[in-house]
Write a protein that holds these residues in place. Structure first.
Motif, PDB file in Angstrom:
ATOM      1  N   SER A 169       0.636  -1.607  -0.356  1.00 46.40           N
ATOM      2  CA  SER A 169       0.220  -0.357   0.183  1.00 46.40           C
ATOM      3  C   SER A 169       1.029   1.369   0.384  1.00 46.40           C
ATOM      4  CB  SER A 169      -0.704   0.199   1.331  1.00 46.40           C
ATOM      5  OG  SER A 169      -1.441  -0.478   1.308  1.00 46.40           O
ATOM      6  N   ALA A 170       1.994   1.313   0.947  1.00 44.60           N
ATOM      7  CA  ALA A 170       3.400   2.192   0.806  1.00 44.60           C
ATOM      8  C   ALA A 170       3.494   2.517  -0.614  1.00 44.60           C
ATOM      9  CB  ALA A 170       4.069   2.568   1.600  1.00 44.60           C
ATOM     10  N   PHE A 171       4.080   1.414  -1.116  1.00 49.36           N
ATOM     11  CA  PHE A 171       4.751   1.566  -2.556  1.00 49.36           C
ATOM     12  C   PHE A 171       3.412   2.261  -3.663  1.00 49.36           C
ATOM     13  CE2 PHE A 171       5.694  -0.219  -6.309  1.00 49.36           C
ATOM     14  CZ  PHE A 171       7.114  -0.343  -6.302  1.00 49.36           C
ATOM     15  N   VAL A 172       2.280   1.847  -3.627  1.00 55.86           N
ATOM     16  CA  VAL A 172       1.176   2.237  -3.939  1.00 55.86           C
ATOM     17  C   VAL A 172       0.943   4.064  -4.404  1.00 55.86           C
ATOM     18  CG1 VAL A 172      -1.338   1.664  -5.255  1.00 55.86           C
ATOM     19  CG2 VAL A 172       0.513   0.440  -5.100  1.00 55.86           C
TER      20      VAL A 172
ATOM     21  N   PRO B  22       7.331  -5.668  -3.172  1.00 54.51           N
ATOM     22  CA  PRO B  22       6.115  -5.745  -3.034  1.00 54.51           C
ATOM     23  C   PRO B  22       5.233  -5.997  -4.254  1.00 54.51           C
ATOM     24  CG  PRO B  22       7.320  -3.447  -3.053  1.00 54.51           C
ATOM     25  CD  PRO B  22       8.504  -4.456  -2.128  1.00 54.51           C
ATOM     26  N   LEU B  23       6.472  -6.359  -5.275  1.00 53.18           N
ATOM     27  CA  LEU B  23       5.569  -5.956  -6.607  1.00 53.18           C
ATOM     28  C   LEU B  23       5.219  -7.640  -6.733  1.00 53.18           C
ATOM     29  CD1 LEU B  23       5.763  -5.179  -9.427  1.00 53.18           C
ATOM     30  CD2 LEU B  23       7.689  -6.662 -10.535  1.00 53.18           C
ATOM     31  N   THR B  24       5.207  -8.730  -5.788  1.00 51.61           N
ATOM     32  CA  THR B  24       4.352  -9.820  -5.859  1.00 51.61           C
ATOM     33  C   THR B  24       3.226  -9.981  -4.440  1.00 51.61           C
ATOM     34  OG1 THR B  24       5.991 -10.535  -4.026  1.00 51.61           O
ATOM     35  CG2 THR B  24       7.076 -10.539  -5.447  1.00 51.61           C
ATOM     36  N   VAL B  25       3.525  -8.583  -4.125  1.00 49.17           N
ATOM     37  CA  VAL B  25       2.016  -8.810  -2.720  1.00 49.17           C
ATOM     38  C   VAL B  25       1.125  -7.523  -4.766  1.00 49.17           C
ATOM     39  CG1 VAL B  25       0.873  -7.750  -1.740  1.00 49.17           C
ATOM     40  CG2 VAL B  25       3.151  -8.541  -1.149  1.00 49.17           C
ATOM     41  N   LEU B  26       1.611  -6.997  -5.019  1.00 46.20           N
ATOM     42  CA  LEU B  26       1.034  -6.091  -6.317  1.00 46.20           C
ATOM     43  C   LEU B  26       0.125  -7.522  -7.156  1.00 46.20           C
ATOM     44  CD1 LEU B  26       1.574  -2.778  -6.164  1.00 46.20           C
ATOM     45  CD2 LEU B  26       0.135  -3.674  -4.935  1.00 46.20           C
TER      46      LEU B  26
ATOM     47  N   GLY C  76       1.077 -11.169 -18.608  1.00 45.98           N
ATOM     48  CA  GLY C  76       0.237 -10.445 -19.601  1.00 45.98           C
ATOM     49  C   GLY C  76       0.393  -8.916 -19.943  1.00 45.98           C
ATOM     50  N   TRP C  77       0.925  -8.468 -19.261  1.00 50.38           N
ATOM     51  CA  TRP C  77       0.593  -6.826 -19.571  1.00 50.38           C
ATOM     52  C   TRP C  77       1.766  -7.098 -20.155  1.00 50.38           C
ATOM     53  CZ3 TRP C  77       1.436  -5.730 -13.550  1.00 50.38           C
ATOM     54  CH2 TRP C  77       0.745  -5.840 -12.733  1.00 50.38           C
ATOM     55  N   MET C  78       3.224  -7.724 -20.154  1.00 52.58           N
ATOM     56  CA  MET C  78       4.458  -7.741 -21.526  1.00 52.58           C
ATOM     57  C   MET C  78       3.746  -8.059 -22.576  1.00 52.58           C
ATOM     58  SD  MET C  78       7.626  -9.595 -19.081  1.00 52.58           S
ATOM     59  CE  MET C  78       8.048  -8.791 -18.007  1.00 52.58           C
TER      60      MET C  78
ATOM     61  N   ALA D 158       3.787  -1.160 -14.039  1.00 52.72           N
ATOM     62  CA  ALA D 158       2.270  -1.159 -14.140  1.00 52.72           C
ATOM     63  C   ALA D 158       1.379  -1.645 -13.211  1.00 52.72           C
ATOM     64  CB  ALA D 158       2.556  -2.979 -15.633  1.00 52.72           C
ATOM     65  N   SER D 159       1.896  -2.013 -12.178  1.00 46.78           N
ATOM     66  CA  SER D 159       1.402  -2.705 -11.197  1.00 46.78           C
ATOM     67  C   SER D 159      -0.058  -1.339 -10.370  1.00 46.78           C
ATOM     68  CB  SER D 159       2.071  -3.604 -10.602  1.00 46.78           C
ATOM     69  OG  SER D 159       2.944  -2.735  -9.150  1.00 46.78           O
TER      70      SER D 159
END
Length: 911
Positions: free
Chosen positions: A465-468, A504-508, A516-518, A532-533
């Motif tokens: 959440s802090a990262f986002v 944090p990327l693994t959580v998001l 899929g994004w790639m 993207a996350s």
């Protein structure tokens, strides 16, 4: 207005005239009106307005709102996190989460100052960002824990089904043995019944053959009788018209006509002959009657008519016919009608009766034969019924035996089906147990991990959440420093449950999401994936700082034709915004400047108005429009270093999509390989796309496998063959894809080895681009786009001399790209800046050790020009300033320059 305030003005001792009432109104306004103006402390707007309107300073009380202190942040967090008491039952952990969220917000203030000092970029953080952090954390933690509980429930249900199936295998084997024994017993009893049915069937066949012969005989007699009857009927059909005419003639007779005939004194001879013929027929006279005798016969007209009607036309003696025929030979109805109507009708009757009798007499023997044949047929039918009764009795006995046999066969088949079902269930159970053996073990471990994860999500979601909420505006280095060195360290210090080495990327996002994004065109570097996350997770509208338009291309390819793209310079752009808001479409606004049009303020802040249970409304421009909750807004700025107002940073999630050196190096590598080895690059792109698709498909198949198993009925799962086959197919597909993934990884390694030969060229291109971008710090007008850079990069590749040796070709490419980019950039620089650009390029090549040996201490001395703090005497003061001599004395401290000062003093020119 005056009427409304008149009473109050009189009570306050004001005169009742217009001037006094208006003065009373002004006094009331002065004493009760409170005006509050809000200005942002960022920028020069308030300072300029204060100079233009001094009353803002002299006639108002200034109240400066400083950043929230840590205690206030903690209090606010504790108040809003009360809803998480069920999610975080430990009060101490909940308090630590509130303190950590305050630490996150405070740390971002420091990161903002560092961002400004190191990279000359501005990022604003407001209390609203802190509130958004708490709200996002509450929602994420609740959703993630609910998802974990749901997954645990599915896994446990699947494991329970697998456990039941494993335990049921032994029971199925016992049931199968009992069932097979019962099948053998049923087979013996069924064979005995088959013998009895065979004997009874033989007896029934004999009786049926006798009945068949009797039936054939009866049918032959019936056919012959029917033939005779048909022949007689055909003959009689010729006589029936005569009989009908005779009856019609009798029906025409009445008492009056007979009386009239009777009263004739001297009738015509024909009338006498007709009546005499009637005498032959009715009374069987031996001779012809005279008229008197005829009148006597007709004495009673009604009796005469009745005798005529009741006359037996079938039995007329031959003598009577012989006496009658001469009398009627020349008589007919038409000739007699003129003499007497009654005589005419009698003529018609006599003629037709005689005709009918002649025909009947001819047919009578045939009718007798028909009667005899019918009697014979009836006797044959009686005999046939007796035979049929015997057949019915035998067949009833056979039917009873057949029913017994069918019941026995059905029982045997039921037992065989039961045995087959047991075998099938046993095979199915073994297939299910063996096929999902790996999953069974892995799911058991996953359940344990998920139960632990439910607790660790408290810290994981806080970090994500802090990262986002805060990290996305910063560069990659600052992001990593924030979440890895500051936030994670604080979480560990406060002993908040979290996963070790959590990212944090693994959580998001999952691997399938990233793949899929790639496939949708997102660059593969970590910063782009992080961006993207954030874009797909944030609750505020994403605002992309995207001068190279990489993020914009990804969003356009991701959403496709459903995305509406506008710029604020587009004609009637506001109408398109209104349309998208009302229809719930997805909107991308490109090319935003530092200042965003104020008309979009309600949309950015989501100032939605809800009235009751009806739809939501938004005031956009002069009108209120209906707001569809499906509406999604994306914002994009092409500015390299935008300076947004704090309000915009609070309303939107700023995402730094500026290309990174690593990401650009991968893009340039793809471009170079595509030019040099197009087939190799095409294989690489296809392989990457397939691997991404494999990740997505594997994730989906595993989810389907678990969903199908957990949704199955434990009591009937072994009977649900389509489900088992579907599970096996899903499992087999997963194995095939896993093998393809392993094979693709090997192929990718081989392709990457060939591509890596051109890595120095890509590194050179990435270095040159970021070197060119840094020129904007020298002069703001020096702005270079990535598209233009790629254009000249392509030109340099095309101009490079060919070579079969890859290493030699790489060196030529680097030289060509370097001189092409240098000439392109140098052509657009001011003369004063050309030397700066040359130095920047030279120093960068030195740092990359591509020119000569690079000594960091020498380079640092050149840039900073240090000197000794205390200078005693300058022996070369005649021509060398003291400051320069102090620098020389400092230079001798470096390796290789120990004797430099002495040499200068010794070799200095004498003047």
């Amino acid at each position: 207005m005056f009427s409304a305030i008149r009473n109050a003005a009189k009570f306050a001792n004001y005169a009742d005239d217009r001037e006094s009432l208006f003065q009373f109104f002004l006094d009331k306004v002065r004493s009760n009106l409170h005006l509050i103006l809000c200005h942002s402390p960022v920028g020069s707007t308030f300072r300029i307005r204060g100079r233009k309107f001094p009353a803002l300073i002299s006639c108002m009380v200034l109240d400066v709102f400083h950043p929230w202190p840590r205690d206030a942040l903690i209090d606010v967090a504790e108040r809003f996190m009360v809803v998480l008491e069920k999610n975080i039952p430990n009060e101490e952990v909940l308090a630590n989460i509130a303190q950590h969220s305050a630490e996150v917000h405070v740390s971002v203030y420091k990161a903002n100052r560092r961002y400004l000092e190191e990279e000359r970029r501005v990022n604003s953080t407001t209390p609203k960002s802190f509130l958004e952090l708490i709200s996002f954390y509450v929602r994420m933690l609740t959703d993630k824990q609910s998802s974990v509980e749901w997954n645990v429930s599915r896994l446990e249900r699947g494991l329970a089904i697998m456990h039941d199936v494993q335990e049921g295998v032994a029971d199925l084997k016992k049931d199968l043995q009992v069932t097979l024994q019962q099948v053998d017993e049923k087979k013996i009893s069924t064979e005995e019944l088959i013998k009895q049915v065979t004997v009874a069937s033989g007896a029934a066949a004999v009786e049926r053959e006798a009945a068949r012969q009797e039936q054939s005989k009866c049918e032959a007699l019936a056919a012959e009788a029917q033939r005779m009857k048909t022949e007689a009927d055909n003959e009689l059909e010729e006589a029936l018209p005569a009989m009908e005419k005779a009856k019609a003639a009798v029906d025409c007779l009445d008492k009056a006509s007979i009386t009239e005939l009777k009263t004739f004194g001297k009738p015509a001879q024909e009338c006498i002959d007709v009546v005499a013929a009637c005498g032959f027929l009715l009374r069987q006279e031996k001779r012809k009657l005279g008229w008197k005798e005829c009148q006597l016969m007709m004495k009673s007209p009604q009796q005469f008519i009745d005798d005529v009607k009741n006359f037996d036309a079938e039995h007329i003696p031959e003598q009577v016919l012989a006496n009658t025929e001469p009398l009627i030979g020349n008589l007919n109805f038409e000739s007699m009608k003129s003499k007497s109507l009654a005589a005419a009708h009698l003529t018609n009757w006599v003629v037709n009766i005689v005709t009918y009798n002649k025909i009947y007499t001819k047919v009578a023997p045939l009718i007798e034969k028909v009667k005899v044949a019918q009697e014979t047929t009836e006797n044959a039918k009686l005999q046939l019924r007796e035979v049929e009764k015997r057949v019915e009795a035998v067949e009833a006995e056979c039917a009873q035996l057949d029913n017994q046999l069918n019941d026995a066969i059905n029982d045997k088949e039921a037992m065989e089906r039961q045995a087959a079902s047991c075998v099938q269930k046993l095979n199915t159970a073994q297939r299910l147990v063996s096929g999902l053996a790996d999953e069974n073990e892995r799911w058991a471990n996953t359940v344990v991990d998920l139960r632990q994860l439910s607790l660790r999500l408290i810290g994981n979601c806080m970090l994500a959440s802090a990262f986002v909420g805060y990290a996305s505006p910063f560069s990659a280095r600052l992001r990593q420093d924030l979440w890895q060195n500051v936030w994670t360290a604080d979480l560990k210090q406060r002993e908040i449950p979290m996963t070790n080495n959590i990212d944090p990327l693994t959580v998001l996002a999952t691997d399938a999401d990233v793949a899929g994004w790639m496939n949708e065109g997102l660059p593969a570097d970590r910063v782009s994936v992080e961006n993207a996350s954030v874009v797909t997770s944030c609750s505020r509208w994403p605002l992309l700082v995207d001068p190279q338009q990489q993020g914009t291309r990804w969003i356009k390819q991701r959403i496709g034709e459903e995305l509406t793209v506008i710029q604020l310079s587009t004609p009637k752009w506001l109408d398109k915004v209104v349309s998208c808001v009302q229809t719930g479409s997805q909107l991308l606004i490109e090319g935003l400047a530092d200042e965003i049009d104020a008309v979009l303020e309600p949309l950015l802040s989501r100032a939605v108005i809800k009235r009751g249970v009806g739809p939501m409304f938004l005031k956009l421009g002069p009108d209120e429009i209906e707001y569809d909750s499906k509406f999604q807004l994306y914002l994009q700025s092409k500015l390299v270093n935008p300076h947004f107002r704090p309000e915009v940073s609070a309303q939107c999630t700023v995402v730094n999509f500026i290309v990174t050196p690593e990401g650009l190096e991968e893009q340039i590598l793809a471009l170079v390989v595509n030019c040099e080895k197009p087939q190799l690059e095409e294989e690489k792109q296809i392989l990457v796309r397939r691997q991404n698709e494999f990740k997505v498909v594997l994730s989906r198949l595993e989810d389907e496998l678990l969903s199908q198993l957990s949704a199955a009925d434990p009591a009937t799962i072994l009977d649900n063959l389509p489900l088992i086959e579907g599970l096996e197919k899903t499992k087999e597909t997963s194995r095939e894809i896993a093998l393809q993934v392993a094979e693709a990884e090997k192929t990718e390694a081989e392709i990457n080895h060939s591509r890596e030969l051109y890595r120095p060229v890509a590194a050179e291109g990435s270095m040159l681009f970021f070197l060119v971008v840094e020129l904007s710090t020298v002069q703001h007008m020096y702005q270079y786009s990535l598209d233009a850079f790629n254009t000249f990069l392509q030109k340099a590749i095309d101009r490079t001399q060919e070579s079969e040796d890859v290493k030699e070709r790489t060196e030529r490419l680097i030289a060509s790209i370097r001189i092409t980019i240098f000439r392109w950039v140098n052509r657009g620089l001011f003369e004063d800046h050309k030397l700066i650009f040359c130095c920047m390029l030279s120093f960068r090549l030195l740092q990359l050790r591509q020119l000569e040996e690079y000594v960091p201490a020498h380079f640092s001395f050149l840039l900073r020009g240090p000197s000794v703090p205390h200078l005693a005497e300058n022996p070369l003061s005649d021509w060398l300033p003291d400051k320069s001599w102090a620098m020389v004395l400092k230079l001798v401290e470096l390796e290789g320059f120990e004797n430099f000062a002495q040499n200068m003093e010794r070799d200095a020119p004498n003047r």
